[in-house]
Enzyme design. Structure first.
Site, PDB file in Angstrom:
ATOM      1  N   GLU A 154       0.767  -1.011   0.084  1.00  0.00           N
ATOM      2  CA  GLU A 154      -0.083   0.018  -0.055  1.00  0.00           C
ATOM      3  C   GLU A 154       1.069   1.328  -0.025  1.00  0.00           C
ATOM      4  O   GLU A 154       1.829   1.385   0.870  1.00  0.00           O
ATOM      5  CB  GLU A 154      -1.025  -0.082   1.260  1.00  0.00           C
TER       6      GLU A 154
ATOM      7  N   LYS B 114      -8.647  -0.869   1.191  1.00  0.00           N
ATOM      8  CA  LYS B 114      -9.681  -1.263   2.072  1.00  0.00           C
ATOM      9  C   LYS B 114     -10.480  -2.326   1.465  1.00  0.00           C
ATOM     10  O   LYS B 114     -11.293  -1.974   0.517  1.00  0.00           O
ATOM     11  CB  LYS B 114     -10.633  -0.024   2.658  1.00  0.00           C
TER      12      LYS B 114
END
Length: 372
Positions: free
Chosen positions: A175, A192
């Protein structure tokens, strides 16, 4: 020494022989440390290093009183002349013990239920609840462990840091926290939404498609996109914040992840002194709204996160930078290895599925565990 797979042009780079080491242990040391780093960049130097998650408490006046006592630093940044190209390290035999959660499932369920009580009461829309696991490095070095994990699966933001202060860090993060360019552009790419991989190609494709279509995961992802848009807008030129990519699914060796992309043009030249107080920690690992979520996390999680959910990366003299969200990240002290896992809790989450999803995220290290 720091090695980042996400150097300029996505080339692996290595920082060695720091001219100076900037370390902050207390809340009052953080902003001066970031200012020192920017002053070094103004003199033509590169900055590379990391911030622990708890630095976010220290940078927010409303959360400063929650900062736990710890012997570990909140920030470690090296000042370097320039990075060099990173080369593959020698292969070592690596073996670790089985990974053991440091909390019981029953403890997690109690915290989960308390988190949902807060959501039902309107305190938060989402709370990122995490817990630590530990194992022991039975054979090999921390650097060898990093290389062994790299051979198992590629990720976008892998890093290794042995700064001589705090733990040795092995990060297999997929990420991006933020990246900036010399001309003042900024990009964030929050993750997410998670689903497991399957060895069966048909089932694997179905799992990815199910994640892409999931209303629950889309809602969670959108909450964090809105949070990051708001954080970035504080630093951005009016009207420049865009979301060019929403609800994309990226596949890694053990999980599928839902990601989105936010871009903007900064109103002032990039600096750590401005970026970190405004953006850190990344909203994808706190929940929304961020400050209330961090208060609840402090109440519900019995262990400090440390480097986990912090950030690791670099900034060049011209303001170009790239920092990861330190998930899938190991903190190593001697032969002790700690990693953390977790996920976002929302109103319709279930304790069983969230516990299992969290444990999926530790699968990246399991091929190296001892087999009896």
């Amino acid at each position: 020494m720091i090695i980042c797979d996400f150097g300029p042009g996505d080339a692996p780079i290595r920082f060695d022989h720091a001219r100076d080491l900037i370390v902050a242990y207390g809340a009052d040391d953080l902003r001066p440390a970031l200012a020192r780093a920017d002053a070094a960049r103004a003199q033509g130097h590169w900055i590379a290093g990391w911030l622990a998650y708890e630095a976010g408490l220290a940078l927010e006046p409303r959360l400063k009183g929650l900062l736990p006592k710890s012997a570990d630093p909140l920030l470690v940044l090296g000042v370097y002349d320039a990075p060099v190209a990173a080369t593959d390290s020698a292969i070592e035999e690596i073996e670790i013990d089985a990974v053991i959660p440091l909390i019981l499932k029953e403890e997690y369920i109690r915290s989960f239920r308390r988190a949902q009580d807060y959501i039902a009461a309107g305190d938060c829309y989402q709370i990122n609840l995490t817990f630590p696991l530990e194992t022991r490095l039975r054979q090999g070095s921390a650097r060898g462990l990093a290389a062994a994990l790299a051979r198992l699966q590629p990720v976008g933001h892998a890093a290794f840091a042995d700064m001589g202060v705090g733990p040795v860090i092995v990060s297999r993060s997929p990420e991006l926290f933020f990246a900036t360019s010399a001309d003042g552009r900024i990009e964030a790419r929050p993750m997410k939404g998670t689903a497991p991989r399957s060895a069966d190609p048909g089932l694997d494709a179905a799992l990815a498609a199910e994640l892409a279509a999931s209303e629950k995961n889309r809602a969670e992802n959108l909450m964090i996109v809105d949070l990051l848009r708001n954080d970035i807008s504080v630093l951005a030129q009016i009207g420049s914040v865009k979301v060019p990519e929403l609800f994309a699914v990226e596949s890694y060796a053990t999980v599928h992840q839902m990601t989105s992309r936010i871009t903007a043009r900064l109103a002032a030249p990039p600096s750590l002194s401005a970026l970190m107080p405004a953006l850190f920690p990344c909203g994808s690992i706190t929940g929304a709204p961020k400050i209330r979520a961090m208060e609840i996390i402090h109440e519900l999680e019995p262990y400090p996160r440390g480097i986990y959910c912090g950030t690791l990366g670099w900034m060049a003299p011209d303001g170009a930078s790239r920092f990861s969200v330190a998930i899938r990240t190991l903190a190593i002290r001697g032969d002790n290895v700690r990693l953390n896992v977790g996920g976002g809790i929302v109103a319709d989450s279930t304790a069983e599925s969230e516990w299992e999803e969290a444990l999926w995220k530790a699968r990246f290290i399991q091929p190296l565990t001892t087999r009896s």
